[in-house]
Design an enzyme around this catalytic site. Sequence first.
Site, PDB file in Angstrom:
ATOM      1  N   GLU A 157       0.562  -1.057   0.257  1.00  0.00           N
ATOM      2  CA  GLU A 157       0.198  -0.568   0.518  1.00  0.00           C
ATOM      3  C   GLU A 157       1.183   1.413   0.313  1.00  0.00           C
ATOM      4  O   GLU A 157       1.432   1.395   0.862  1.00  0.00           O
ATOM      5  CB  GLU A 157      -1.059  -0.135   0.593  1.00  0.00           C
ATOM      6  CG  GLU A 157      -1.795   1.287   0.841  1.00  0.00           C
ATOM      7  CD  GLU A 157      -2.504   1.215   2.656  1.00  0.00           C
ATOM      8  OE1 GLU A 157      -2.882  -0.030   2.488  1.00  0.00           O
ATOM      9  OE2 GLU A 157      -3.512   2.075   2.904  1.00  0.00           O
TER      10      GLU A 157
ATOM     11  N   HIS B 223      -2.312  10.765  -1.054  1.00  0.00           N
ATOM     12  CA  HIS B 223      -2.770   9.382  -1.198  1.00  0.00           C
ATOM     13  C   HIS B 223      -2.608   9.404  -2.836  1.00  0.00           C
ATOM     14  O   HIS B 223      -2.141   8.109  -3.560  1.00  0.00           O
ATOM     15  CB  HIS B 223      -3.872   8.929  -1.270  1.00  0.00           C
ATOM     16  CG  HIS B 223      -4.102   7.729  -0.224  1.00  0.00           C
ATOM     17  ND1 HIS B 223      -5.054   6.601   0.631  1.00  0.00           N
ATOM     18  CD2 HIS B 223      -3.073   7.653   1.460  1.00  0.00           C
ATOM     19  CE1 HIS B 223      -4.514   6.429   1.299  1.00  0.00           C
ATOM     20  NE2 HIS B 223      -3.805   6.499   1.858  1.00  0.00           N
TER      21      HIS B 223
ATOM     22  N   ASP C  47       4.686 -14.454  11.969  1.00  0.00           N
ATOM     23  CA  ASP C  47       3.731 -15.112  11.513  1.00  0.00           C
ATOM     24  C   ASP C  47       2.092 -13.384  11.656  1.00  0.00           C
ATOM     25  O   ASP C  47       1.990 -12.969  13.271  1.00  0.00           O
ATOM     26  CB  ASP C  47       2.800 -15.752  12.457  1.00  0.00           C
ATOM     27  CG  ASP C  47       1.569 -16.385  11.959  1.00  0.00           C
ATOM     28  OD1 ASP C  47       0.868 -15.560  10.923  1.00  0.00           O
ATOM     29  OD2 ASP C  47       1.285 -17.421  12.179  1.00  0.00           O
TER      30      ASP C  47
ATOM     31  N   LYS D 163      -7.131  -0.756  11.773  1.00  0.00           N
ATOM     32  CA  LYS D 163      -6.451  -1.141  10.626  1.00  0.00           C
ATOM     33  C   LYS D 163      -5.054   0.244   9.693  1.00  0.00           C
ATOM     34  O   LYS D 163      -4.170  -0.540   9.353  1.00  0.00           O
ATOM     35  CB  LYS D 163      -8.039  -1.215   9.500  1.00  0.00           C
ATOM     36  CG  LYS D 163      -7.183  -1.548   7.725  1.00  0.00           C
ATOM     37  CD  LYS D 163      -6.108  -0.308   7.430  1.00  0.00           C
ATOM     38  CE  LYS D 163      -6.214  -1.771   5.655  1.00  0.00           C
ATOM     39  NZ  LYS D 163      -5.379  -0.666   4.927  1.00  0.00           N
TER      40      LYS D 163
HETATM   41  C1  MEV Z   1      -6.022   3.308   5.055  1.00  0.00           C
HETATM   42  O1  MEV Z   1      -5.463   2.627   5.120  1.00  0.00           O
HETATM   43  C2  MEV Z   1      -6.032   3.372   6.954  1.00  0.00           C
HETATM   44  C3  MEV Z   1      -6.619   4.243   7.177  1.00  0.00           C
HETATM   45  O2  MEV Z   1      -7.340   4.487   6.563  1.00  0.00           O
HETATM   46  C4  MEV Z   1      -6.455   4.601   8.754  1.00  0.00           C
HETATM   47  C5  MEV Z   1      -7.565   5.267   9.096  1.00  0.00           C
HETATM   48  O3  MEV Z   1      -8.596   6.009   8.729  1.00  0.00           O
HETATM   49  O4  MEV Z   1      -7.191   5.727  10.773  1.00  0.00           O
HETATM   50  C6  MEV Z   1      -6.087   6.437   6.463  1.00  0.00           C
END
Ligand code: MEV
Length: 426
Positions: free
Chosen positions: A83, A381, A283, A267
């Site tokens: 990513e 991004h 892992d 995430k």
């Molecule tokens: C994207 O890979 C991760 C984000 O969505 C984390 C977040 O929203 O805090 C940018």
Amino acid sequence: MTHSSRISGFFKMPREQRVEAVQAFAGLSEAEAALLRQGLALPVEQADRMIENVVGVYGLPLGIATNFQINGRDYLVPMAIEEPSVVAGASFAARLVREGGGFQAHSDAPLMIGQLQILDVADPWAARFALLAAKERLIALANQQDPLMIRLGGGARDVEVRVIEESPVGPMLALHLLYDARDAMGANTVNTALEAIAPLAAEISGGRVRLRILSNLADRRLARAQAVVPVSALAQEGYSGEDVAQGIVEAYAFAASDPYRAATHNKGIMNGIDAVVLATGNDWRAIEAGAHAYAARGGRYTSLSKWGRDAQGNLVGTLELPMAVGTVGGATKVHPLAQVALKVLGVQSARELAEVVAVVGLAQNLAAIRALAAEGIQRGHMALHARQLAIAAGAPPERVDAVVARMVAEKVIRLDRAQEILREMS
Ligand code: MEV
């Protein structure tokens, strides 16, 4: 050999020069640097011995996050991830935290939990009593299984027994074997010990043992990270430091209170964590499972990190989560690049690795919620996306920056536009 991870302009260097900088920082041998240079470092013959039915090797970019200072030491952090923005985000956040004195981190002893599921006990509480009374015998038997682990100072430490009064098949016991895995992740050793003690546990409890397996909710093996950021460091075009700090605390409050946001917030943390875990041959599914189970430990899924302000007004973030990573065993030893990644990190133990990984998770979280709280995530991004499109459109290296600059200025970031711009240029 330089020991500062603050390597300015690292991202602009040609790849070859980056390899040289990493080599100098970590004292890599020529052979190790060559592994980085050549791109794909896992020979297919070796891959064929790692899993079943191998037909090839799947590659991922390996990046290096800069600027990390943890407990007063500088680290360059290898991250394997597909990513865009993640490595840049980690490096950026590490630079902000550097201004507040760097990250602090600590971790628990590497205690894993192995579980025995014990069914058909006449009286669960009496069976629990008997098992706990026989704790020393169970521990002694567990410790006969891996003499090397015992020599290294690890081994079974304790036995706990939980009564599960209700389940779809009635009451059962969960016997927990607490096992110090030292510098290993511990899955193999713990599973072997569990299989060895299962018959004795069945005999003592008068029940029947079914599952004998490690728990990934490794909540006796937590790693913790803390970051302090001076508010002045958060100021940026169009936003005061105060505003950004407040935005970060508000973003945290959203994740703390809402599982839909918490999943995404976490995430972002795992973007950093998984990338280091993967680069070091660990892992990452185990770490994911442990993290999310830990995030739900109060009965409601919530944020793994916390953000607030200290008495001086600094922004302070903390992160705590299970971190069952090893520096020996498994793919850490088999995958040639995992070895190089560990050498680049220069960690001396699994605990130190766990601390670095937790820190990278916190840094990644800071990078994400800082951007979300200010300009939004798309600006950064999109610049990276534009770069990928320019390359996909066939831009030669010397034209990539110009194509990206045009697309970003026009706010039209598409493959066909990249192709058009290239045609105009030629
Ligand atoms: C994207 O890979 C991760 C984000 O969505 C984390 C977040 O929203 O805090 C940018």
